[in-house]
Design a protein around this motif. Structure first.
Motif, short mmCIF file in Angstrom:
data_model
loop_
_atom_site.label_atom_id
_atom_site.label_comp_id
_atom_site.label_asym_id
_atom_site.label_seq_id
_atom_site.Cartn_x
_atom_site.Cartn_y
_atom_site.Cartn_z
N TYR A 13 0.84 -1.20 0.00
CA TYR A 13 0.00 0.00 0.00
C TYR A 13 0.87 1.25 0.00
O TYR A 13 1.94 1.27 0.60
CB TYR A 13 -0.92 0.00 1.22
CG TYR A 13 -1.97 -1.08 1.17
CD1 TYR A 13 -2.93 -1.08 0.15
CD2 TYR A 13 -1.98 -2.11 2.09
CE1 TYR A 13 -3.89 -2.07 0.07
CE2 TYR A 13 -2.94 -3.12 2.03
CZ TYR A 13 -3.89 -3.10 1.01
OH TYR A 13 -4.82 -4.08 0.93
N HIS B 287 2.26 4.82 1.02
CA HIS B 287 2.32 5.50 2.30
C HIS B 287 2.41 7.02 2.09
O HIS B 287 2.42 7.51 0.96
CB HIS B 287 3.46 4.96 3.17
CG HIS B 287 4.82 5.05 2.56
ND1 HIS B 287 5.38 6.22 2.12
CD2 HIS B 287 5.75 4.08 2.30
CE1 HIS B 287 6.58 6.00 1.66
NE2 HIS B 287 6.83 4.69 1.73
N ASP C 142 -6.26 5.14 -3.97
CA ASP C 142 -5.70 6.05 -2.96
C ASP C 142 -5.27 7.38 -3.58
O ASP C 142 -5.46 8.44 -2.98
CB ASP C 142 -4.48 5.40 -2.27
CG ASP C 142 -4.88 4.25 -1.36
OD1 ASP C 142 -6.08 4.10 -1.07
OD2 ASP C 142 -3.97 3.50 -0.92
N ASP D 231 3.14 0.11 7.74
CA ASP D 231 1.70 0.07 7.49
C ASP D 231 0.93 1.17 8.20
O ASP D 231 -0.07 1.66 7.71
CB ASP D 231 1.13 -1.30 7.93
CG ASP D 231 1.48 -2.39 6.93
OD1 ASP D 231 1.78 -2.03 5.77
OD2 ASP D 231 1.47 -3.56 7.31
N ALA D 232 1.43 1.56 9.35
CA ALA D 232 0.72 2.57 10.13
C ALA D 232 0.65 3.90 9.39
O ALA D 232 -0.19 4.73 9.68
CB ALA D 232 1.41 2.76 11.47
N SER E 8 0.37 4.02 6.03
CA SER E 8 -0.21 3.83 4.71
C SER E 8 -1.43 4.74 4.56
O SER E 8 -2.10 5.07 5.55
CB SER E 8 -0.60 2.37 4.49
OG SER E 8 -1.79 2.07 5.18
N ARG F 85 -4.19 4.08 3.36
CA ARG F 85 -5.40 3.34 3.77
C ARG F 85 -5.70 3.56 5.25
O ARG F 85 -6.81 3.87 5.64
CB ARG F 85 -5.16 1.83 3.60
CG ARG F 85 -4.79 1.42 2.22
CD ARG F 85 -5.90 0.68 1.60
NE ARG F 85 -6.25 1.35 0.37
CZ ARG F 85 -7.14 0.87 -0.47
NH1 ARG F 85 -7.76 -0.26 -0.23
NH2 ARG F 85 -7.43 1.54 -1.56
N VAL F 86 -4.67 3.33 6.05
CA VAL F 86 -4.86 3.40 7.50
C VAL F 86 -5.16 4.83 7.94
O VAL F 86 -6.08 5.07 8.73
CB VAL F 86 -3.60 2.83 8.22
CG1 VAL F 86 -3.66 3.10 9.72
CG2 VAL F 86 -3.48 1.34 7.97
N LEU F 87 -4.41 5.77 7.39
CA LEU F 87 -4.62 7.17 7.78
C LEU F 87 -6.03 7.63 7.43
O LEU F 87 -6.68 8.35 8.17
CB LEU F 87 -3.58 8.07 7.09
CG LEU F 87 -2.12 7.78 7.47
CD1 LEU F 87 -1.17 8.62 6.64
CD2 LEU F 87 -1.90 8.05 8.97
N MET G 38 -8.65 5.66 7.14
CA MET G 38 -9.60 5.01 8.05
C MET G 38 -9.63 5.71 9.40
O MET G 38 -10.64 5.69 10.10
CB MET G 38 -9.25 3.53 8.24
CG MET G 38 -9.78 2.66 7.12
SD MET G 38 -9.64 0.91 7.48
CE MET G 38 -7.90 0.67 7.71
N GLN G 39 -8.49 6.31 9.74
CA GLN G 39 -8.44 7.04 11.02
C GLN G 39 -9.10 8.40 10.93
O GLN G 39 -9.12 9.17 11.88
CB GLN G 39 -6.98 7.21 11.47
CG GLN G 39 -6.34 5.90 11.90
CD GLN G 39 -4.85 6.01 12.11
OE1 GLN G 39 -4.23 7.01 11.72
NE2 GLN G 39 -4.26 4.99 12.70
#
Ligand SMILES: [Zn+2]
Length: 311
Positions: free
Chosen positions: A23, A25, A69, A285-286, A288, A290-292, A294-295
């Motif tokens: 993914y 970042h 993304d 990953d933290a 990425s 995607r994660v950001l 979702m947060q």
């Protein structure tokens, strides 16, 4: 946020070239955003090219995610795997015939030699001291780096330059077969270029990098070869990418010359680093997108955050 890219009004052609091995970042986001801004400010076109030649690590799910993304960030491109365009296909795994033609041209012109060294042979050879220092400092290895080649197979050049070459010789002798092929660099030659972001850059062939791989024994071109072939074929005028590829630019200048291509302009972006000063990798990953996302972070949060950079 515009949903369609603007129609180009200039000859500027830039590109986005993600490799779908994970993914994207926040560092990728910054670099691709810069590429998009520069194309837009120049009134030019932006090309999306999927660099999926690493067949073991590339996954369709990551390719789809990269497009999604980047669209979410607000980046738009005029040509790409999802949109088509005059230089299709925009997926490297579907462009092998072009890379093979370039291999053949390098072969006929005597720029490359087959290398039969095993990975073990190469690991046993001494790498440049400054590279070791970098590793000791705990920095991630630059993406484009390979140890300086000790020159073991250079003498195979002579064999390759058989008397009937160059010319339309029999086809079997003009196939890379199942060996690695390396570009023989002119030892001691200084390669300088003016980076549009970082200024004058200077590398010495044979010292900063050695004979580099252009073709792998598994039948795929190296990043260096595929990149110059596609940038030339897609009429790219400016390459915007991460500063981890500065040394690759020096190699690619040699390849462009050997293949008779013009050099594009270069704009290398400083890399975002983590709080240990290490360059971001896809394992972060933290960070990425995607994660950001979702947060609950917005594209603006991600693009304007004050993040540490490599100098
Ligand atoms: Zn070798």
């Amino acid at each position: 946020m515009a949903s369609l890219p603007p129609t180009p009004t200039s000859d500027y052609r830039g590109r986005l070239a993600p490799s779908p091995t994970g993914y994207l970042h926040v560092g990728h986001a910054r670099t691709f955003w810069t590429a998009w801004q520069r194309a837009r400010d120049a009134g030019g076109a932006l090309v999306m090219r999927m660099e999926d030649l690493d067949t073991e690590r590339s996954k369709q799910i990551y390719a789809d995610a990269a497009l999604e993304d980047l669209l979410w960030l607000g980046i738009r491109w005029q040509e790409g795997p999802d949109r088509g365009g005059p230089y299709a296909p925009y997926v490297q795994s579907k462009r092998k015939a072009l890379y093979l033609a370039a291999w053949r041209r390098l072969f006929r012109r005597g720029y490359i030699f087959p290398c039969r060294c095993s990975r073990k042979d190469l690991e046993a050879s001494v790498s440049a001291p400054h590279e070791r220092v970098g590793q000791q400092a705990g920095k991630a290895e630059p993406l484009d780096d390979e140890p300086i080649y000790p020159g073991t197979c250079r003498q195979l050049m002579e064999k390759v330059r058989s008397p009937q070459l160059p010319g339309p010789t029999n086809v079997t002798s003009e196939s890379p077969g199942n060996s690695n092929w390396r570009f023989r660099v002119p030892d001691g030659a200084v390669i300088e270029f003016e980076d549009r972001n970082l200024g004058l850059r200077r590398f010495v062939a044979g010292e900063d990098f050695g004979d580099f791989v252009v073709w792998r024994r598994d039948g795929t071109p190296s990043y260096q070869l595929a990149c110059v072939v596609d940038d030339a074929a897609m009429r790219i005028t400016e390459v915007v990418r991460g500063a981890d590829l500065l040394k690759s630019t020096a190699r690619q200048i040699l390849l462009n010359k050997a293949l008779g291509y013009n050099n594009p302009a270069w704009y290398h972006c400083r890399l975002v680093v983590d709080h240990h000063g290490r360059r971001l990798a896809k394992r972060h990953d933290a960070l990425s997108l995607r994660v950001l996302r979702m947060q609950g972070l917005t594209p603006m949060n991600i693009l304007s955050a004050d993040l540490p950079q490599d100098v």
